[in-house]
Structures are given as C-alpha cells and as structure tokens.
Enzyme design. Structure first.
Site, PDB file in Angstrom:
ATOM      1  N   SER A  66       0.467  -1.487  -0.539  1.00  0.00           N
ATOM      2  CA  SER A  66      -0.070  -0.080  -0.175  1.00  0.00           C
ATOM      3  C   SER A  66       0.706   1.182   0.163  1.00  0.00           C
ATOM      4  O   SER A  66       0.221   2.120  -0.456  1.00  0.00           O
ATOM      5  CB  SER A  66      -0.731   0.324   1.247  1.00  0.00           C
ATOM      6  N   LYS A  69       1.163   3.390  -3.096  1.00  0.00           N
ATOM      7  CA  LYS A  69      -0.941   4.065  -3.439  1.00  0.00           C
ATOM      8  C   LYS A  69      -0.896   6.151  -3.623  1.00  0.00           C
ATOM      9  O   LYS A  69      -1.603   6.199  -4.806  1.00  0.00           O
ATOM     10  CB  LYS A  69      -2.282   3.524  -2.267  1.00  0.00           C
ATOM     11  N   TYR A 192      -2.529  -2.682 -10.602  1.00  0.00           N
ATOM     12  CA  TYR A 192      -2.718  -2.705  -9.523  1.00  0.00           C
ATOM     13  C   TYR A 192      -2.150  -4.227  -8.483  1.00  0.00           C
ATOM     14  O   TYR A 192      -1.049  -3.320  -7.187  1.00  0.00           O
ATOM     15  CB  TYR A 192      -4.289  -2.612  -8.176  1.00  0.00           C
ATOM     16  N   TYR A 244      -4.537   3.266   8.334  1.00  0.00           N
ATOM     17  CA  TYR A 244      -5.093   2.171   8.224  1.00  0.00           C
ATOM     18  C   TYR A 244      -6.498   2.522   9.066  1.00  0.00           C
ATOM     19  O   TYR A 244      -6.785   3.995   9.372  1.00  0.00           O
ATOM     20  CB  TYR A 244      -4.882   0.962   8.366  1.00  0.00           C
ATOM     21  N   VAL A 262       1.033  -3.599   4.084  1.00  0.00           N
ATOM     22  CA  VAL A 262       1.379  -4.943   5.287  1.00  0.00           C
ATOM     23  C   VAL A 262       2.026  -5.843   5.258  1.00  0.00           C
ATOM     24  O   VAL A 262       1.869  -6.581   5.772  1.00  0.00           O
ATOM     25  CB  VAL A 262      -0.407  -5.669   4.225  1.00  0.00           C
TER      26      VAL A 262
HETATM   27  N1  GLU Z   1      -1.794  -5.256  -2.361  1.00  0.00           N
HETATM   28  C1  GLU Z   1      -2.463  -5.290  -0.972  1.00  0.00           C
HETATM   29  C2  GLU Z   1      -3.865  -5.395  -0.969  1.00  0.00           C
HETATM   30  O1  GLU Z   1      -4.699  -4.584  -1.868  1.00  0.00           O
HETATM   31  C3  GLU Z   1      -2.506  -3.881  -0.597  1.00  0.00           C
HETATM   32  C4  GLU Z   1      -2.667  -4.164   1.071  1.00  0.00           C
HETATM   33  C5  GLU Z   1      -1.936  -3.333   2.110  1.00  0.00           C
HETATM   34  O2  GLU Z   1      -0.658  -2.621   1.883  1.00  0.00           O
HETATM   35  O3  GLU Z   1      -2.456  -2.481   2.193  1.00  0.00           O
HETATM   36  O4  GLU Z   1      -4.685  -6.382  -0.383  1.00  0.00           O
END
Ligand code: GLU
Length: 316
Positions: A66, A69, A192, A244, A262
């Site tokens: 993430s 992002k 993604y 989060y 994560v």
């Molecule tokens: N590739 C992970 C997902 O989409 C990223 C999650 C994350 O790091 O928050 O679930």
C-alpha cells in the site's frame, strides 16, 4: 534540523530496544507475505540534503504494497489534473478496513479516498499508456524517480496476490458498475497487483519520503519526481488516511504524513527536513508494523516531529 549524530543515536537505540519485540503477526491473506522473516528490522532516515543514515536490515527487499498508493495518486494528479481525479475519488478517511468494499460515497459513488483499496484501484485505472505494457512501464518509471534506482517486482508476491485477489477484483467490478473506472478491469487489477509487488528497502522508503519532504525533488538524484503543486495533496491524504484504522491515533501521537503497508513498511515525511523508512514485517490488528509504530513514536518524541509542535522547524 537535527544533526546526523543525533539521528544515528536515536535510531540505534530504537533498533536495540525493539529488535526482540515479537508482537503482531505476518499478513498472510496474500499467502506469499506469510513467508517473511520476522527478524528483519531496518530503520532509515534520509535528510533533504540527500544523506542516508540507517541501522539493521536497511537493504533487505520487501514488497511495497500500500505504500505505493500515494505515489500513484500523484501520477493520477499529474496525468489528469486535480478536478478529474476528484471526480473519481474522495478525500475522506473511512474508519473502515483498507479493503472494505462497501463504502463508495452514497451520492457520488466515488471511493472515499485514494489510500483505501477501492480508491487506489481507481487511481491505478488512471495510469496513462497506450497499451498495458506501456502503463506498466510508466508506473515503474514514476516510482523509480522517487527511489532513484530501477525497481524490480517480487514475482512470487505478484503471482500470489493475483491468484487470491478476488476481493480487489470485486471492488473494481463494483466501481465499473458505477462508472468510476474504465472497462479494462483485468488490466487495471493486474497493474494494481504489480504496483503492490515492487521490491524496496527501508533505505528506499526513506529516499521516497525525503523526495516528498524536499517538495518533489529526489534529494540524491536531484530529479523531480512530482510537481510541487501536488506534494501537499499527497501529504494531506497521508496525514489523514495513511495508517489504516489507526490514522487518527497516528496523527495525534506521531503527527507526520505517513503511509504503511501490510508487508510491514512505514514511510514518514517531515516536510523540509527528512524522510523516514522502517521495515519490520510483524503487523498489528490495523495492519501497521508493530516495531515500525514504536520507532516512529520514539523519533517523533525525541526530535519533536509532530507537525503542530514547532521545535524542529524553528531550529536553524
Ligand atoms: N496489495 C494489498 C491489497 O490490495 C495492499 C494492502 C496494503 O498494503 O494495505 O490487499
């Protein structure tokens, strides 16, 4: 501006204090992430002058997840302009888990913000390119401007998420239903999954963060990674939505724009001063690195990093 000796002292002490902390667990909903070595622990700081100070496993590779992002949000802003991007994504924290599928805004049907999965996939959809290959290339080179080095994908993590990422595909389909993304769903979700699998280190995270701290210019290569007019948009979203369902608590206690993933990375930006990257794969119930959170709390307290405590920016 804290001296390099002071930073070295703080991160060395934090490393010693937390290296044996084994609370939390590995995120294994992407099966490959469940294989990480829980001992790995790297802490890195890169100043806006381009000097990197690190301790521990600062060159151990892990998948960015993430943390990609906000940077893809930046690509969308540069590629399409703020007005168009805002028609596809909101800027409100959700209070919901990152992969929640339910919270598309009632009236506009936009995902809540670009740092939850729905909003992030909507941003990945906006990655420009005439073919899937070109979009992959554009995404990779945009991220590489922040790291200052070419990026490789962790193939096993990518394949593991591609094989199990049904919830993300479902989210993309729901957004297609509401006209929030283009019909090229398979390509966009593939992009993604790739975006989340790029391999980085805590040193890389600190350079990426220092690039944002340096108003969009990579302090090592001096290349511009992001137009300065968009830096504040990324930092705002990271400040309000980066950790989060711990984002409010983080803003209160640590008080700097940050993003966690994560796989156990956390990247934090101290505007005008430094970028911080921590990697340790055991994560708490929110999905944030357990050791990472502690390191940031120490740094924030000892250096007075909170955005609304003036000590760091006041000093010469
Ligand atoms: N590739 C992970 C997902 O989409 C990223 C999650 C994350 O790091 O928050 O679930």
């Amino acid at each position: 501006m804290p001296s390099n000796d002071k930073i070295t002292d703080i991160i060395n002490r934090a490393y010693e204090t937390y290296k044996d902390l084994d609370r939390g667990k590995l995120a294994d909903y992407i099966p490959e992430l469940g294989k990480a070595d829980i001992k790995n622990f790297g802490i890195s700081v890169t100043t806006v002058k381009g000097e990197t100070i690190s301790v521990g496993n600062a060159d151990t590779m892990f998948s960015i997840q993430s943390i990609s992002k906000p940077f893809v949000f930046g690509m969308a802003l540069e590629g399409h302009g703020t007005a168009h991007v805002r028609s596809r994504v909101g800027v409100e924290p959700t209070g919901e888990p990152f992969h929640s599928i339910i919270r598309l805004q009632a009236k506009s049907k936009r995902p809540s913000n670009p740092l939850v999965n729905a909003g992030a996939i909507a941003m990945t959809d906006l990655v420009n390119g005439n073919s899937h290959e070109e979009r992959i290339q554009n995404l990779q080179s945009a991220l590489a401007k922040y790291t200052g080095r070419p990026l490789d994908m962790d193939e096993s993590v990518y394949l593991s998420e591609k094989a199990t990422g049904h919830r993300n595909r479902a989210t993309a389909h729901l957004m297609l239903h509401f006209g929030m993304v283009e019909p090229r769903i398979d390509e966009t979700t593939d992009l993604y999954f790739r975006q989340c699998s790029y391999k980085i280190t805590s040193d890389d995270l600190s350079v990426m963060a220092a690039t944002l701290a340096n108003n969009g210019i990579n302090p090592k290569s001096q290349d511009r990674a992001l137009l300065s007019e968009h830096v504040k948009s990324l930092l705002t979203l990271m400040f309000t939505c980066g950790l989060y369902t711990y984002a409010g608590e983080w803003a209160f206690r640590v008080g700097i724009p940050a993003k966690s993933g994560v796989s156990g990375g956390i990247l934090g930006v101290v505007p005008g001063v430094m970028g911080i990257g921590v990697y340790s794969p055991l994560v708490d119930k929110h999905g944030n690195s357990v050791r990472g959170i502690r390191v940031f709390k120490n740094l924030a307290t000892e250096l007075g990093l909170h955005m609304f405590s003036h000590s760091i920016r006041k000093s010469p």
